[in-house]
Scaffold this motif. Structure first.
Motif, PDB file in Angstrom:
ATOM      1  N   ILE A 187       0.831  -1.204   0.000  1.00  0.00           N
ATOM      2  CA  ILE A 187       0.000   0.000   0.000  1.00  0.00           C
ATOM      3  C   ILE A 187       0.865   1.252   0.000  1.00  0.00           C
ATOM      4  CG2 ILE A 187      -1.800   1.267   1.221  1.00  0.00           C
ATOM      5  CD1 ILE A 187      -2.816  -1.295   0.111  1.00  0.00           C
ATOM      6  N   GLY A 188       1.940   1.230   0.792  1.00  0.00           N
ATOM      7  CA  GLY A 188       2.815   2.394   0.816  1.00  0.00           C
ATOM      8  C   GLY A 188       3.397   2.695  -0.543  1.00  0.00           C
ATOM      9  N   ILE A 194       6.299   5.259  -2.017  1.00  0.00           N
ATOM     10  CA  ILE A 194       7.399   5.312  -1.054  1.00  0.00           C
ATOM     11  C   ILE A 194       7.820   3.897  -0.683  1.00  0.00           C
ATOM     12  CG2 ILE A 194       8.027   5.980   1.308  1.00  0.00           C
ATOM     13  CD1 ILE A 194       6.152   8.362   1.014  1.00  0.00           C
ATOM     14  N   GLN A 195       9.113   3.652  -0.668  1.00  0.00           N
ATOM     15  CA  GLN A 195       9.639   2.361  -0.229  1.00  0.00           C
ATOM     16  C   GLN A 195       9.598   2.335   1.303  1.00  0.00           C
ATOM     17  OE1 GLN A 195      10.418  -0.057  -2.450  1.00  0.00           O
ATOM     18  NE2 GLN A 195       9.836   1.381  -4.062  1.00  0.00           N
ATOM     19  N   CYS A 196       8.574   1.712   1.857  1.00  0.00           N
ATOM     20  CA  CYS A 196       8.368   1.747   3.313  1.00  0.00           C
ATOM     21  C   CYS A 196       9.383   0.896   4.068  1.00  0.00           C
ATOM     22  CB  CYS A 196       6.963   1.257   3.645  1.00  0.00           C
ATOM     23  SG  CYS A 196       5.658   2.225   2.870  1.00  0.00           S
ATOM     24  N   ASN A 197       9.840  -0.194   3.418  1.00  0.00           N
ATOM     25  CA  ASN A 197      10.833  -1.094   4.017  1.00  0.00           C
ATOM     26  C   ASN A 197      10.352  -1.725   5.319  1.00  0.00           C
ATOM     27  OD1 ASN A 197      13.346  -2.356   3.720  1.00  0.00           O
ATOM     28  ND2 ASN A 197      14.326  -0.954   5.143  1.00  0.00           N
ATOM     29  N   SER A 198       9.034  -1.915   5.455  1.00  0.00           N
ATOM     30  CA  SER A 198       8.480  -2.519   6.674  1.00  0.00           C
ATOM     31  C   SER A 198       8.895  -3.980   6.819  1.00  0.00           C
ATOM     32  CB  SER A 198       6.952  -2.420   6.654  1.00  0.00           C
ATOM     33  OG  SER A 198       6.544  -1.080   6.600  1.00  0.00           O
ATOM     34  N   LEU A 199       9.137  -4.658   5.691  1.00  0.00           N
ATOM     35  CA  LEU A 199       9.492  -6.075   5.756  1.00  0.00           C
ATOM     36  C   LEU A 199      10.809  -6.294   6.503  1.00  0.00           C
ATOM     37  CD1 LEU A 199       8.415  -7.151   2.168  1.00  0.00           C
ATOM     38  CD2 LEU A 199       7.536  -8.125   4.303  1.00  0.00           C
ATOM     39  N   GLU A 205       8.314   3.709   9.749  1.00  0.00           N
ATOM     40  CA  GLU A 205       7.329   4.740  10.081  1.00  0.00           C
ATOM     41  C   GLU A 205       5.927   4.366   9.620  1.00  0.00           C
ATOM     42  OE1 GLU A 205       7.825   9.575  10.193  1.00  0.00           O
ATOM     43  OE2 GLU A 205       8.161   8.559   8.288  1.00  0.00           O
ATOM     44  N   PHE A 206       5.814   3.861   8.395  1.00  0.00           N
ATOM     45  CA  PHE A 206       4.494   3.513   7.867  1.00  0.00           C
ATOM     46  C   PHE A 206       3.851   2.385   8.668  1.00  0.00           C
ATOM     47  CE2 PHE A 206       5.146   6.158   4.209  1.00  0.00           C
ATOM     48  CZ  PHE A 206       3.875   6.385   3.723  1.00  0.00           C
ATOM     49  N   LEU A 207       4.640   1.408   9.068  1.00  0.00           N
ATOM     50  CA  LEU A 207       4.114   0.300   9.865  1.00  0.00           C
ATOM     51  C   LEU A 207       3.614   0.819  11.209  1.00  0.00           C
ATOM     52  CD1 LEU A 207       3.746  -2.800  10.091  1.00  0.00           C
ATOM     53  CD2 LEU A 207       6.024  -2.885  11.123  1.00  0.00           C
ATOM     54  N   HIS A 208       4.399   1.671  11.837  1.00  0.00           N
ATOM     55  CA  HIS A 208       4.032   2.224  13.149  1.00  0.00           C
ATOM     56  C   HIS A 208       2.724   3.005  13.070  1.00  0.00           C
ATOM     57  CE1 HIS A 208       4.396   4.263  17.027  1.00  0.00           C
ATOM     58  NE2 HIS A 208       4.214   5.413  16.385  1.00  0.00           N
TER      59      HIS A 208
END
Length: 507
Positions: A187-188, A194-199, A205-208
């Motif tokens: 989704i990000g 934007i490359q959220c890099n949550s993985l 930030e996006f995950l939080h």
């Protein structure tokens, strides 16, 4: 002395008015002879809300009590607001499809002036909703989904790389957390570019903020109930839905993204590109022939926000629950795996947009997951005009009255879905589906106001699950909760108190 006496009289008068108003509200169904449970003066029929029971459980218990009655709907007090709680599927169809023009509004609280981010497509009513739906419908066509698919697939492939690394370190993983990271990155990327890099980054930030947006609210239970019961007054008082840090984060991210793309002329064929195009259109002609202006910046922020939140949690929850059931039912898992391999052979061993549409049995698994674990427990509507239930003149839905269609409870009705607690994807074979009314399955709503992001949600869930099942085998272990324990603090969505821990083996 005279002033004190005058103030006392005013206080008594105000108390009398409030008491009378509350009495009229709480006797609404009694005066009409419609079945209902006696409400609590403040909580209404929402006993246990955010304490001991989820909204799903509250609606399920109420539905079970009245489902064998002959009433097409019964009375329910959503805090202090009287609502028609729909029991009969034919009436649900009247509301959602046949008489949609009278029931197009949801009546969900939003405040466009003080909290513009709450005025998004999911919440809006009236001409504003129709206008925005018309503007955004073109962004969710099959053609646009096909444009976005390579982006989704690239995130899914990165997800597989991370999964292999995790499995090499530990065979027991919290799959609920990992699929949430996957959907945040999808989704990000698609909504914001934007490359959220949550993985790979637990503190992304996006995950939080994706998680906090669903948990943090501007007000507590009491004022939330007030906003639901008295929306017009709450709007005048400036009540807001979203916490300030949530508003600040998404407003900053969206405005920075739009500014950068316009300055650098960046094109990504994603959701944000579509919103920017709508913003920059001075005017556009709708299918009705009406000429309207493009989106405002505040509307862009609101739509990007709801697209992110809706796509992040609903899809990740569905994927997590599906993996849980596939781990508990290895024969179903093997059938899905065999289908994935067969479809890939037909498409030169490449995952394509056409490929995921051919995964028929996997789609049945997802549909059964959405039935068994309905993420959103109900469909909201409000009547524009007085509506007499056909064949039941005693049952009248008054103008302005709220309506609750308890989709989760309907999904667990044994007269519609025999043995509803059994996970059986065959329920959604073409043959069995044809024998049920369309409104017997409502995870995305139904009719002209169904979920606009349905195609996107299906695309990312099918892609993620297909790759997971192809590359890994899932099974239960000592850490696997059975049954799952739901979190009553989840405001609406079906949340868990803990993760979904499964044993994962690379194939």
């Amino acid at each position: 002395m005279a002033l004190t006496y005058y103030l006392f009289q005013v206080a008594v008068a105000l108390l009398a008015i409030v008491t009378y108003t509350l009495h009229r509200k709480l006797t609404f169904f009694k005066r009409r002879g419609i079945p209902y449970d006696k409400p609590h003066p403040i909580r209404g029929n929402m006993d246990g809300y955010k304490k001991t029971r989820t909204v799903h459980e509250i609606y399920q218990d109420y539905y079970n009590k009245y489902r064998n009655s002959k009433a097409p709907f019964v009375g329910f007090y959503l805090f202090q607001k009287p609502a028609a709680f729909i029991i009969d599927l034919e009436l649900a169809k009247q509301i959602l499809i046949k008489n949609f023009s009278n029931f197009s509004d949801k009546g969900i609280y939003y405040n466009e002036k003080d909290d513009p981010m709450s005025a998004h497509l999911f919440n809006l009513d009236g001409p504003q909703w129709r206008l925005l739906r018309s503007k955004l419908s073109s962004t969710f066509t099959s053609g646009k989904m096909k444009f976005m698919y390579p982006t989704v697939l690239s995130v899914a492939e990165e997800f597989m790389a991370v999964m292999h690394e995790k499995v090499a370190q530990n065979s027991v993983l919290d799959v609920r957390d990992l699929v949430a990271r996957f959907t945040v990155d999808v989704i990000g990327t698609c909504a914001f570019g934007i490359q959220c890099n949550s993985l790979r980054d637990e503190k992304a930030e996006f995950l939080h903020f994706g998680r906090r947006a669903l948990l943090d609210h501007r007000h507590g239970k009491l004022l939330t109930g007030f906003m639901r019961s008295y929306p017009n007054l709450a709007r005048r008082l400036g009540f807001q839905r979203n916490a300030k840090h949530t508003q600040d984060f998404y407003h900053r991210i969206v405005t920075e993204t739009v500014s950068l793309r316009e300055k650098e002329n960046i094109k990504r064929n994603d959701f944000m590109d579509m919103l920017i195009a709508l913003k920059n259109q001075k005017e556009m002609t709708l299918e009705s022939g009406e000429v309207v202006k493009g989106l405002t910046m505040e509307e862009v922020v609101a739509q990007a926000f709801v697209f992110f939140i809706a796509g992040f949690d609903t899809s990740s929850s569905t994927m997590g629950f599906a993996l849980y059931e596939l781990a508990k039912n290895p024969q179903i898992q093997e059938k899905v795996r065999a289908e994935v391999e067969e479809v890939l052979q037909q498409h030169d061993h490449k995952f394509t947009y056409e490929c995921i549409k051919d995964l028929k049995y996997l789609n049945q698994v997802i549909n059964e997951t959405l039935r068994h674990y309905t993420i959103v427990p109900n469909v909201d509507r409000v009547a524009a005009k007085r509506f007499v239930v056909p064949g039941n003149p005693k049952f009248v839905i008054e103008a302005g009255q709220s309506i609750i269609i308890p989709s989760s409870a309907i999904h667990h009705d044994p007269s519609i879905y025999p043995e509803p607690n059994e996970f059986r994807p065959e329920r959604f074979s073409p043959e069995e589906s044809a024998n049920r009314p369309s409104v017997a399955w409502l995870p995305f709503g139904e009719g002209p106001r169904n979920c606009i992001g349905l195609r996107f949600g299906q695309m990312q869930a099918r892609t993620g699950l297909a790759l997971l099942i192809k590359n890994f085998r899932f099974s239960t272990c000592e850490q696997t909760a059975d049954p799952l324990i739901y979190d009553p603090n989840s405001t609406i969505l079906l949340g868990l108190k803990c993760g979904i821990h499964l044993k994962v083996e690379a194939i």
